[in-house]
Design a protein around this motif. Structure first.
Motif, PDB file in Angstrom:
ATOM      1  N   TRP A 109      14.279  -3.322   9.899  1.00  0.00           N
ATOM      2  CA  TRP A 109      13.167  -2.475   9.477  1.00  0.00           C
ATOM      3  C   TRP A 109      13.435  -1.959   8.068  1.00  0.00           C
ATOM      4  N   CYS A 110      12.404  -2.007   7.233  1.00  0.00           N
ATOM      5  CA  CYS A 110      12.521  -1.597   5.835  1.00  0.00           C
ATOM      6  C   CYS A 110      11.571  -0.426   5.574  1.00  0.00           C
ATOM      7  N   GLU A 111      11.202  -0.231   4.327  1.00  0.00           N
ATOM      8  CA  GLU A 111      10.372   0.897   3.927  1.00  0.00           C
ATOM      9  C   GLU A 111       8.940   0.757   4.450  1.00  0.00           C
ATOM     10  N   ALA A 112       8.260   1.898   4.529  1.00  0.00           N
ATOM     11  CA  ALA A 112       6.847   1.915   4.922  1.00  0.00           C
ATOM     12  C   ALA A 112       5.990   1.384   3.783  1.00  0.00           C
ATOM     13  N   LEU A 113       4.885   0.755   4.143  1.00  0.00           N
ATOM     14  CA  LEU A 113       3.871   0.391   3.163  1.00  0.00           C
ATOM     15  C   LEU A 113       3.271   1.703   2.660  1.00  0.00           C
ATOM     16  N   SER A 114       3.193   1.874   1.362  1.00  0.00           N
ATOM     17  CA  SER A 114       2.702   3.147   0.827  1.00  0.00           C
ATOM     18  C   SER A 114       1.214   3.326   1.122  1.00  0.00           C
ATOM     19  N   ASP A 115       0.788   4.574   1.214  1.00  0.00           N
ATOM     20  CA  ASP A 115      -0.639   4.855   1.401  1.00  0.00           C
ATOM     21  C   ASP A 115      -1.446   4.269   0.252  1.00  0.00           C
ATOM     22  N   GLU A 116      -0.919   4.312  -0.954  1.00  0.00           N
ATOM     23  CA  GLU A 116      -1.614   3.779  -2.124  1.00  0.00           C
ATOM     24  C   GLU A 116      -1.856   2.279  -1.969  1.00  0.00           C
ATOM     25  N   GLU A 117      -0.826   1.535  -1.536  1.00  0.00           N
ATOM     26  CA  GLU A 117      -0.979   0.095  -1.319  1.00  0.00           C
ATOM     27  C   GLU A 117      -1.970  -0.190  -0.190  1.00  0.00           C
ATOM     28  N   TYR A 118      -1.836   0.554   0.915  1.00  0.00           N
ATOM     29  CA  TYR A 118      -2.719   0.344   2.054  1.00  0.00           C
ATOM     30  C   TYR A 118      -4.169   0.679   1.698  1.00  0.00           C
ATOM     31  N   ASN A 119      -4.393   1.788   1.023  1.00  0.00           N
ATOM     32  CA  ASN A 119      -5.755   2.201   0.689  1.00  0.00           C
ATOM     33  C   ASN A 119      -6.417   1.277  -0.325  1.00  0.00           C
ATOM     34  N   ALA A 120      -5.640   0.458  -1.024  1.00  0.00           N
ATOM     35  CA  ALA A 120      -6.198  -0.501  -1.981  1.00  0.00           C
ATOM     36  C   ALA A 120      -6.741  -1.758  -1.295  1.00  0.00           C
TER      37      ALA A 120
ATOM     38  N   ARG B 205      -0.122   1.021  10.887  1.00  0.00           N
ATOM     39  CA  ARG B 205       0.553  -0.208  10.478  1.00  0.00           C
ATOM     40  C   ARG B 205       2.054  -0.013  10.621  1.00  0.00           C
ATOM     41  N   ASN B 206       2.752  -1.132  10.738  1.00  0.00           N
ATOM     42  CA  ASN B 206       4.204  -1.017  10.823  1.00  0.00           C
ATOM     43  C   ASN B 206       4.819  -1.107   9.434  1.00  0.00           C
ATOM     44  N   ASN B 207       6.074  -0.722   9.348  1.00  0.00           N
ATOM     45  CA  ASN B 207       6.809  -0.809   8.096  1.00  0.00           C
ATOM     46  C   ASN B 207       7.047  -2.273   7.738  1.00  0.00           C
ATOM     47  N   TRP B 208       7.384  -2.489   6.493  1.00  0.00           N
ATOM     48  CA  TRP B 208       7.875  -3.798   6.092  1.00  0.00           C
ATOM     49  C   TRP B 208       9.072  -4.115   6.986  1.00  0.00           C
ATOM     50  N   HIS B 209       9.208  -5.360   7.392  1.00  0.00           N
ATOM     51  CA  HIS B 209      10.351  -5.742   8.215  1.00  0.00           C
ATOM     52  C   HIS B 209      10.628  -7.230   8.071  1.00  0.00           C
ATOM     53  N   ILE B 210      11.825  -7.612   8.511  1.00  0.00           N
ATOM     54  CA  ILE B 210      12.287  -8.990   8.400  1.00  0.00           C
ATOM     55  C   ILE B 210      12.868  -9.410   9.748  1.00  0.00           C
ATOM     56  N   HIS B 211      12.430 -10.566  10.236  1.00  0.00           N
ATOM     57  CA  HIS B 211      13.014 -11.147  11.449  1.00  0.00           C
ATOM     58  C   HIS B 211      14.065 -12.147  11.000  1.00  0.00           C
TER      59      HIS B 211
END
Length: 132
Positions: free
Chosen positions: A120-131, A48-54
């Protein structure tokens, strides 16, 4: 050459230029660059990609293969499947990527605008993704 049977477009090369903004391996195939940028982006399972804003222009995603997710900041994730369309307005913080057990591909269309940019901002955490 197509990597997988369900791919419509070739995956392209490893997305090394943007690797720092992804968790896992992605592939990039620029289909057009002018007058509108259209890229086929392919994600290996769990990528997955990091959080980001266009800023100013926004983005449109056209899902072409596999199963994935799209999530806007502060909202629940949406499961994505081939044929889904996601219209991302400018200034909306979001991420997108593959499900844990599936490859995932989408066309990413950059909406043209004067002064458009991508933050580009922070990565989605593994904890958030695994949920998910």
């Amino acid at each position: 050459m197509k990597d997988r049977e369900d791919q419509i477009f070739e995956s392209g090369e490893k997305n090394d230029a943007f690797a720092q903004y992804f968790v896992g391996q992605s592939y990039l195939n620029m289909l057009t660059t002018s007058p509108v940028g259209v890229a086929n982006v392919t994600f290996e399972p769990s990528c997955r990609n990091n959080w980001h804003i266009h800023h100013k222009g926004g983005q449109i995603l056209l899902v072409t293969a596999g199963k994935g997710y799209y999530q806007e900041w502060g909202k629940p994730a949406q499961e994505l499947h081939p044929g889904d369309v996601v219209n991302i307005p400018p200034e909306v913080k979001h991420w997108h990527g593959a499900a844990k057990d599936s490859w995932f591909s989408h066309l990413a269309i950059e909406v043209p605008a004067d002064g458009a940019s991508n933050e580009w901002c922070e990565a989605l955490s593994d904890e958030e993704y695994n949920a998910l």
